[in-house]
Design a protein around this motif. Sequence first.
Motif, PDB file in Angstrom:
ATOM      1  N   LYS A   6       0.813  -1.093  -0.014  1.00  0.00           N
ATOM      2  CA  LYS A   6      -0.007   0.005  -0.048  1.00  0.00           C
ATOM      3  C   LYS A   6       0.703   1.304   0.068  1.00  0.00           C
ATOM      4  O   LYS A   6       0.321   2.253   0.551  1.00  0.00           O
ATOM      5  N   ALA A   7       1.971   1.318  -0.694  1.00  0.00           N
ATOM      6  CA  ALA A   7       2.914   2.348  -0.471  1.00  0.00           C
ATOM      7  C   ALA A   7       2.306   3.443  -1.483  1.00  0.00           C
ATOM      8  O   ALA A   7       1.996   2.805  -2.735  1.00  0.00           O
ATOM      9  N   GLU A   8       2.592   4.478  -1.450  1.00  0.00           N
ATOM     10  CA  GLU A   8       2.267   5.835  -2.245  1.00  0.00           C
ATOM     11  C   GLU A   8       3.220   6.116  -2.968  1.00  0.00           C
ATOM     12  O   GLU A   8       4.224   7.162  -2.684  1.00  0.00           O
ATOM     13  N   LEU A   9       3.426   5.662  -4.165  1.00  0.00           N
ATOM     14  CA  LEU A   9       4.628   5.739  -5.093  1.00  0.00           C
ATOM     15  C   LEU A   9       4.099   6.553  -6.452  1.00  0.00           C
ATOM     16  O   LEU A   9       4.876   6.207  -7.348  1.00  0.00           O
ATOM     17  N   LYS A  10       3.121   7.095  -6.379  1.00  0.00           N
ATOM     18  CA  LYS A  10       2.475   7.634  -7.535  1.00  0.00           C
ATOM     19  C   LYS A  10       3.338   8.633  -8.177  1.00  0.00           C
ATOM     20  O   LYS A  10       4.183   9.534  -7.342  1.00  0.00           O
ATOM     21  N   ASN A  11       3.887   8.404  -9.529  1.00  0.00           N
ATOM     22  CA  ASN A  11       4.896   9.293 -10.144  1.00  0.00           C
ATOM     23  C   ASN A  11       6.089   9.366  -9.787  1.00  0.00           C
ATOM     24  O   ASN A  11       7.010  10.304  -9.905  1.00  0.00           O
ATOM     25  N   ALA A  12       6.449   8.265  -8.792  1.00  0.00           N
ATOM     26  CA  ALA A  12       8.012   8.113  -8.840  1.00  0.00           C
ATOM     27  C   ALA A  12       8.870   7.615  -9.549  1.00  0.00           C
ATOM     28  O   ALA A  12       8.364   7.167 -10.579  1.00  0.00           O
ATOM     29  N   THR A  13       9.967   7.958  -9.475  1.00  0.00           N
ATOM     30  CA  THR A  13      11.269   7.570 -10.217  1.00  0.00           C
ATOM     31  C   THR A  13      11.845   6.436  -9.768  1.00  0.00           C
ATOM     32  O   THR A  13      12.295   6.483  -8.560  1.00  0.00           O
ATOM     33  N   CYS A  14      11.651   5.205 -10.491  1.00  0.00           N
ATOM     34  CA  CYS A  14      12.093   4.099 -10.094  1.00  0.00           C
ATOM     35  C   CYS A  14      12.878   3.137 -10.932  1.00  0.00           C
ATOM     36  O   CYS A  14      13.077   2.053 -11.045  1.00  0.00           O
ATOM     37  N   ILE A  15      13.677   3.985 -11.612  1.00  0.00           N
ATOM     38  CA  ILE A  15      14.516   3.536 -12.660  1.00  0.00           C
ATOM     39  C   ILE A  15      15.310   2.636 -12.218  1.00  0.00           C
ATOM     40  O   ILE A  15      16.149   3.023 -11.118  1.00  0.00           O
ATOM     41  N   GLY A  26      -1.124  -4.103  -3.274  1.00  0.00           N
ATOM     42  CA  GLY A  26      -1.925  -2.871  -3.298  1.00  0.00           C
ATOM     43  C   GLY A  26      -1.138  -1.366  -3.309  1.00  0.00           C
ATOM     44  O   GLY A  26      -1.754  -0.462  -2.993  1.00  0.00           O
ATOM     45  N   ALA A  27       0.050  -1.423  -3.920  1.00  0.00           N
ATOM     46  CA  ALA A  27       0.929  -0.012  -3.652  1.00  0.00           C
ATOM     47  C   ALA A  27       0.496   0.631  -5.161  1.00  0.00           C
ATOM     48  O   ALA A  27      -0.089  -0.068  -6.007  1.00  0.00           O
ATOM     49  N   ASP A  28       0.555   1.939  -4.941  1.00  0.00           N
ATOM     50  CA  ASP A  28       0.224   2.806  -5.982  1.00  0.00           C
ATOM     51  C   ASP A  28       1.248   3.172  -6.767  1.00  0.00           C
ATOM     52  O   ASP A  28       2.071   4.092  -6.179  1.00  0.00           O
ATOM     53  N   LEU A  29       1.469   2.846  -7.932  1.00  0.00           N
ATOM     54  CA  LEU A  29       2.808   3.352  -8.776  1.00  0.00           C
ATOM     55  C   LEU A  29       1.975   3.956  -9.900  1.00  0.00           C
ATOM     56  O   LEU A  29       2.663   3.955 -11.055  1.00  0.00           O
ATOM     57  N   GLU A  30       0.981   4.665  -9.830  1.00  0.00           N
ATOM     58  CA  GLU A  30       0.345   5.108 -11.092  1.00  0.00           C
ATOM     59  C   GLU A  30       1.272   6.279 -11.491  1.00  0.00           C
ATOM     60  O   GLU A  30       1.775   7.185 -10.855  1.00  0.00           O
ATOM     61  N   GLY A  31       1.913   6.124 -12.766  1.00  0.00           N
ATOM     62  CA  GLY A  31       2.388   7.270 -13.589  1.00  0.00           C
ATOM     63  C   GLY A  31       3.980   7.202 -12.968  1.00  0.00           C
ATOM     64  O   GLY A  31       4.727   8.040 -13.597  1.00  0.00           O
TER      65      GLY A  31
END
Length: 85
Positions: A6-15, A26-31
């Motif tokens: 359930k981490a909020e990682l919306k628009n994160a840079t995970c390169i 259930g994590a949020d990696l939207e965008g």
Amino acid sequence: MVILDKAELKNATCIDINFSEASLLGADLEGADCSNAKFIGANLKGTDFTNADLREVDMTEDELRASGAILTGAKVGDWDKWECL
């Protein structure tokens, strides 16, 4: 094992991040830009990858779909050519 449920990682840079064997339930990696990341053996059930960049991700599209991840509009494929799921 890293737990990011359930981490909020919306628009994160995970390169180039190694999420192998991590729990992203259930994590949020939207965008998020997850290009060239590794998700081998990760728990992605319900993870939201809407409009995320998943090009060159170390996992097949079939594995992502089977995991129950949300992939609406996610970019997949190689750097020169990509398609949206």
